[in-house]
Design a protein around this motif. Structure first.
Motif, mmCIF file in Angstrom:
data_model
loop_
_atom_site.group_PDB
_atom_site.id
_atom_site.type_symbol
_atom_site.label_atom_id
_atom_site.label_comp_id
_atom_site.label_asym_id
_atom_site.label_seq_id
_atom_site.Cartn_x
_atom_site.Cartn_y
_atom_site.Cartn_z
ATOM 1 N N ASP A 69 13.729 -0.483 2.433
ATOM 2 C CA ASP A 69 14.468 0.113 1.324
ATOM 3 C C ASP A 69 13.624 1.035 0.444
ATOM 4 N N GLN A 70 12.386 1.301 0.860
ATOM 5 C CA GLN A 70 11.474 2.203 0.161
ATOM 6 C C GLN A 70 11.083 1.695 -1.235
ATOM 7 N N GLN A 71 11.204 0.400 -1.447
ATOM 8 C CA GLN A 71 10.732 -0.180 -2.696
ATOM 9 C C GLN A 71 9.213 -0.351 -2.629
ATOM 10 N N VAL A 72 8.570 -0.359 -3.798
ATOM 11 C CA VAL A 72 7.114 -0.507 -3.841
ATOM 12 C C VAL A 72 6.718 -1.870 -3.276
ATOM 13 N N THR A 73 5.708 -1.864 -2.411
ATOM 14 C CA THR A 73 5.241 -3.096 -1.789
ATOM 15 C C THR A 73 3.718 -3.071 -1.678
ATOM 16 N N GLU A 74 3.174 -4.112 -1.113
ATOM 17 C CA GLU A 74 1.720 -4.252 -1.000
ATOM 18 C C GLU A 74 1.085 -3.131 -0.188
ATOM 19 N N GLY A 75 -0.008 -2.596 -0.761
ATOM 20 C CA GLY A 75 -0.863 -1.686 -0.010
ATOM 21 C C GLY A 75 -2.214 -2.373 0.086
ATOM 22 N N LEU A 76 -3.284 -1.680 -0.353
ATOM 23 C CA LEU A 76 -4.561 -2.383 -0.435
ATOM 24 C C LEU A 76 -4.533 -3.411 -1.560
ATOM 25 N N ALA A 77 -3.743 -3.138 -2.588
ATOM 26 C CA ALA A 77 -3.561 -4.114 -3.676
ATOM 27 C C ALA A 77 -2.305 -4.944 -3.410
ATOM 28 N N ASN A 78 -2.387 -6.220 -3.766
ATOM 29 C CA ASN A 78 -1.201 -7.074 -3.587
ATOM 30 C C ASN A 78 -0.615 -7.559 -4.915
ATOM 31 N N ARG A 79 -1.318 -7.284 -6.027
ATOM 32 C CA ARG A 79 -0.787 -7.641 -7.339
ATOM 33 C C ARG A 79 -1.190 -6.563 -8.345
ATOM 34 N N TRP A 80 -0.372 -6.412 -9.395
ATOM 35 C CA TRP A 80 -0.678 -5.440 -10.436
ATOM 36 C C TRP A 80 0.048 -5.835 -11.711
ATOM 37 N N GLU A 81 -0.525 -5.412 -12.813
ATOM 38 C CA GLU A 81 0.095 -5.651 -14.109
ATOM 39 C C GLU A 81 -0.376 -4.567 -15.071
ATOM 40 N N THR A 82 0.401 -4.371 -16.139
ATOM 41 C CA THR A 82 0.044 -3.348 -17.121
ATOM 42 C C THR A 82 0.022 -3.961 -18.507
ATOM 43 N N SER A 83 -0.693 -3.309 -19.393
ATOM 44 C CA SER A 83 -0.772 -3.780 -20.775
ATOM 45 C C SER A 83 0.518 -3.434 -21.507
ATOM 46 N N ALA A 84 0.679 -4.009 -22.687
ATOM 47 C CA ALA A 84 1.909 -3.774 -23.452
ATOM 48 C C ALA A 84 2.076 -2.303 -23.815
ATOM 49 N N ASP A 85 0.954 -1.601 -24.067
ATOM 50 C CA ASP A 85 1.068 -0.185 -24.432
ATOM 51 C C ASP A 85 1.091 0.736 -23.203
ATOM 52 N N LYS A 86 1.088 0.165 -22.006
ATOM 53 C CA LYS A 86 1.158 0.914 -20.740
ATOM 54 C C LYS A 86 -0.057 1.812 -20.499
ATOM 55 N N LEU A 87 -1.128 1.588 -21.218
ATOM 56 C CA LEU A 87 -2.307 2.447 -21.056
ATOM 57 C C LEU A 87 -3.356 1.838 -20.126
ATOM 58 N N THR A 88 -3.226 0.580 -19.802
ATOM 59 C CA THR A 88 -4.194 -0.096 -18.926
ATOM 60 C C THR A 88 -3.457 -0.776 -17.781
ATOM 61 N N TRP A 89 -3.918 -0.481 -16.564
ATOM 62 C CA TRP A 89 -3.321 -1.086 -15.366
ATOM 63 C C TRP A 89 -4.403 -1.855 -14.618
ATOM 64 N N THR A 90 -4.069 -3.061 -14.211
ATOM 65 C CA THR A 90 -5.022 -3.905 -13.482
ATOM 66 C C THR A 90 -4.451 -4.221 -12.102
ATOM 67 N N PHE A 91 -5.184 -3.854 -11.068
ATOM 68 C CA PHE A 91 -4.770 -4.081 -9.681
ATOM 69 C C PHE A 91 -5.707 -5.097 -9.029
ATOM 70 N N THR A 92 -5.156 -5.919 -8.151
ATOM 71 C CA THR A 92 -5.955 -6.900 -7.413
ATOM 72 C C THR A 92 -6.000 -6.526 -5.933
ATOM 73 N N VAL A 93 -7.221 -6.374 -5.429
ATOM 74 C CA VAL A 93 -7.441 -6.139 -3.993
ATOM 75 C C VAL A 93 -7.849 -7.473 -3.377
ATOM 76 N N PRO A 94 -7.002 -8.092 -2.584
ATOM 77 C CA PRO A 94 -7.298 -9.453 -2.105
ATOM 78 C C PRO A 94 -8.417 -9.471 -1.062
ATOM 79 N N GLU A 95 -8.991 -10.637 -0.869
ATOM 80 C CA GLU A 95 -9.997 -10.814 0.183
ATOM 81 C C GLU A 95 -9.337 -10.736 1.558
#
Length: 585
Positions: A69-95
């Motif tokens: 369905d072309q929805q966003v899914t896992e690439g090299l990162a499998n998790r992500w989150e953003t700060s309340a002000d949307k200025l900081t994004w944190t991505f997790t690259v799993p082992e």
């Protein structure tokens, strides 16, 4: 044919009938025809659709779009989150994810790739718009990437940037001089580049350690053809397994052909006519040699009004397209824009003539007003047929066309250096429209040396740029959709290019060689030119499917001797056929 041979040899081996055959296992190869040249295998420089598609098979991105369905899914990162002000994004690259040379993929590879683009103008050539708003990128440990942006950026899960291995690319002294086509090319995607001979072929092998699982066949070859006629003929002979970008007549000719399955999809691509609006560098220095009359928006609008796009689609696309309008094709319903009744430029030669008179582009004694160059690609059926149509249409309003059909690279050089008046072009649009919109911002024009940006039409407009910045920071989807449509309306009004048609994707494959391909999206989607790797990655050889279905042991025993005989016969036939293919390669 090679697949059939493998199936027969395998069956004989299982049966153990008669004396064992001393033959090596042949690799299963998917052969794909391409007619567009490769501009670069360097992922920081590649712009052609053919090049970016192959790079996508070699390098994963931080996130991906699902096939279903072309929805966003896992690439090299499998998790992500953003700060309340949307200025900081944190991505997790799993082992557990590895480069093709066995080295682990870490957050440091991601940080290296983005930082390289932020600090090296050349590395921003292909995809620089995605990092233009980045303030910093940091790998806080092997698993965590933190990206800070100058302003909120809504496209953080749609960063269309191949991630490269730091341990390889940090040793490369010059990005612009690195062709990236000499094996071993270390990558993270489902295929690994093994050989590239420019203008002939590109060979990749399956990445057996790919984190999603290895592809179901051994090798993927892209074979270059001068034109789509030759590619379609090769498909008919079984010399290649997959073809796209067929002309409508070629697609129709394959209807009912044994061993061939066609796929018609609503594509994510459009074809356009560039109109040189007065090309300039990022700092406003004129470049190229476009006809100065085209700087006048009244002249550009008159050209657009002299083209009957309904007739063009009917006669050249034979109905396998929709007339153009905005920059986003209708397959992306949410973002698509078409002019309303008040905005629409209707085909009207009389009005176009009047507009040209008003602009001071009057007729000469011979009846002509202007002589313009129209540059297109030789061997592409659309350009050959549409150029003749435009020659007649524009001739009726006094504009004489000098049609110049050249190679892909020559066409690219002309549009990059702005040595054109009119030119055929086209782009594939991403699921998120940001990239196609970014191509028309002032900052995408090149620097004084002609490098460092990817502009489509040398458009530079204050209103358009303001809307672009607004949509990039707008997280309310409804408001962003409205801004994106306003941008398309502005582009349509200023006419640095005319979107001529939204092309259907016309594809065909040898279903006697490969039983199934994964389309994107699953319903009515495309096999090639996806926003992902699924078409090639999900291909299933026909012999594998037959084996999975299982065969009667009795039937196998009875047929074993016959099969062995057939192996010999088919081997002779295939050897002769392979010689033909080998000459092309």
């Amino acid at each position: 044919m090679r697949v059939k041979l493998c199936a027969l040899v395998a069956a004989a081996a299982v049966l153990g009938a008669g004396t064992p055959v001393a033959t090596a296992q042949q690799p299963t190869i998917l052969k794909v025809a391409i007619v567009q040249q490769i501009d670069s295998m360097n992922p920081f420089l590649a712009v052609f659709q053919s090049s970016t598609e192959i790079n996508r098979l070699m390098y994963d991105y931080l996130t991906a779009y699902a096939a279903q369905d072309q929805q966003v899914t896992e690439g090299l990162a499998n998790r992500w989150e953003t700060s309340a002000d949307k200025l900081t994004w944190t991505f997790t690259v799993p082992e557990g994810k590895k480069w093709s040379d066995g080295q682990p993929i870490t957050a440091h590879d991601v940080a290296f790739t983005y930082t390289l683009m932020m600090t090296d103008e050349v590395a921003r050539t292909a995809n620089g718009s995605f990092v233009a708003n980045f303030e910093s990128v940091t790998a806080t440990d092997d698993r965590t990437v933190v990206i800070k942006t100058k302003a909120p950026q809504v496209t953080m899960l749609a960063l269309d940037i191949p991630i490269v291995p730091r341990h390889v690319w940090e040793k490369i002294p010059s990005i612009k001089d690195h062709p990236n086509d000499q094996a071993p090319v270390v990558g993270s995607g489902p295929f690994v580049l093994t050989e590239h001979v420019a203008g002939q072929f590109i060979k990749l092998k399956a990445n057996k350690d790919y984190w999603r699982g290895a592809p179901k066949y051994d090798e993927l070859h892209f074979v270059y053809f001068q034109n789509s006629d030759a590619a379609v003929q090769a498909l008919g002979k079984g010399e290649v397994d997959l073809v796209n970008r067929m002309a409508p007549a070629q697609f129709d000719s394959l209807e009912g052909k044994a061993g061939v399955t066609r796929n018609k999809a609503q594509g994510r691509r459009f074809t356009e006519l560039l109109i040189n609006p007065g090309a300039a560098t990022r700092t406003g220095e004129p470049i190229g040699d476009g006809n100065p009359a085209l700087k006048d928006v009244r002249v550009r609008r008159a050209i657009a009004q002299a083209i009957d796009m309904d007739a063009l689609v009917a006669r050249v696309n034979l109905g396998y397209a929709e007339p153009g309008g905005g920059l986003v094709p209708p397959v992306f319903t949410k973002w698509h824009w078409q002019p309303g009744e008040q905005e629409k430029r209707r085909f009207d030669p009389a009005a176009a003539n009047a507009a040209l008179d008003a602009a001071g582009v009057t007729r000469k004694a011979d009846g002509t007003r202007l002589s313009l160059r129209l540059t297109g690609r030789a061997g592409r059926a659309y350009d050959e047929q549409a150029s003749e149509y435009l020659k007649r249409s524009l001739g009726e309003v006094g504009i004489a066309l000098d049609v110049r059909l050249v190679s892909d690279n020559q066409l690219n050089e002309a549009t990059t250096a702005a040595t054109y008046d009119l030119a055929f072009s086209g782009w594939s649009t991403n699921v998120d429209p940001d990239f196609i919109l970014s191509l028309h911002t002032c900052s995408q024009r090149p620097g004084a040396d002609g490098k460092g940006g990817t502009t489509d039409a040398y458009f530079c407009d204050e209103t358009y740029d303001r809307l672009y910045a607004q949509q990039l920071s707008e997280f309310d989807e409804g408001k962003r959709v409205e801004l994106v449509k306003q941008m398309q309306a502005r582009f349509y009004d200023q006419v640095p290019a005319v979107v001529l048609a939204y092309d259907n994707a016309l594809e065909a494959y040898r279903s006697d060689h490969f039983a199934r391909f994964t389309t994107q999206p699953a319903q009515g989607g495309v096999i090639m030119a996806q926003h992902g790797v699924w078409g090639y990655y999900g291909a299933e050889p026909a012999d594998a499917r037959a084996s999975a279905a299982g065969l009667s042991t009795t039937a196998l025993v009875v047929g074993g001797v016959v099969l062995l005989g057939l192996v010999v016969v088919v081997f002779v036939v295939v050897s002769r056929r392979r010689a033909t293919i080998g000459e092309r390669e």
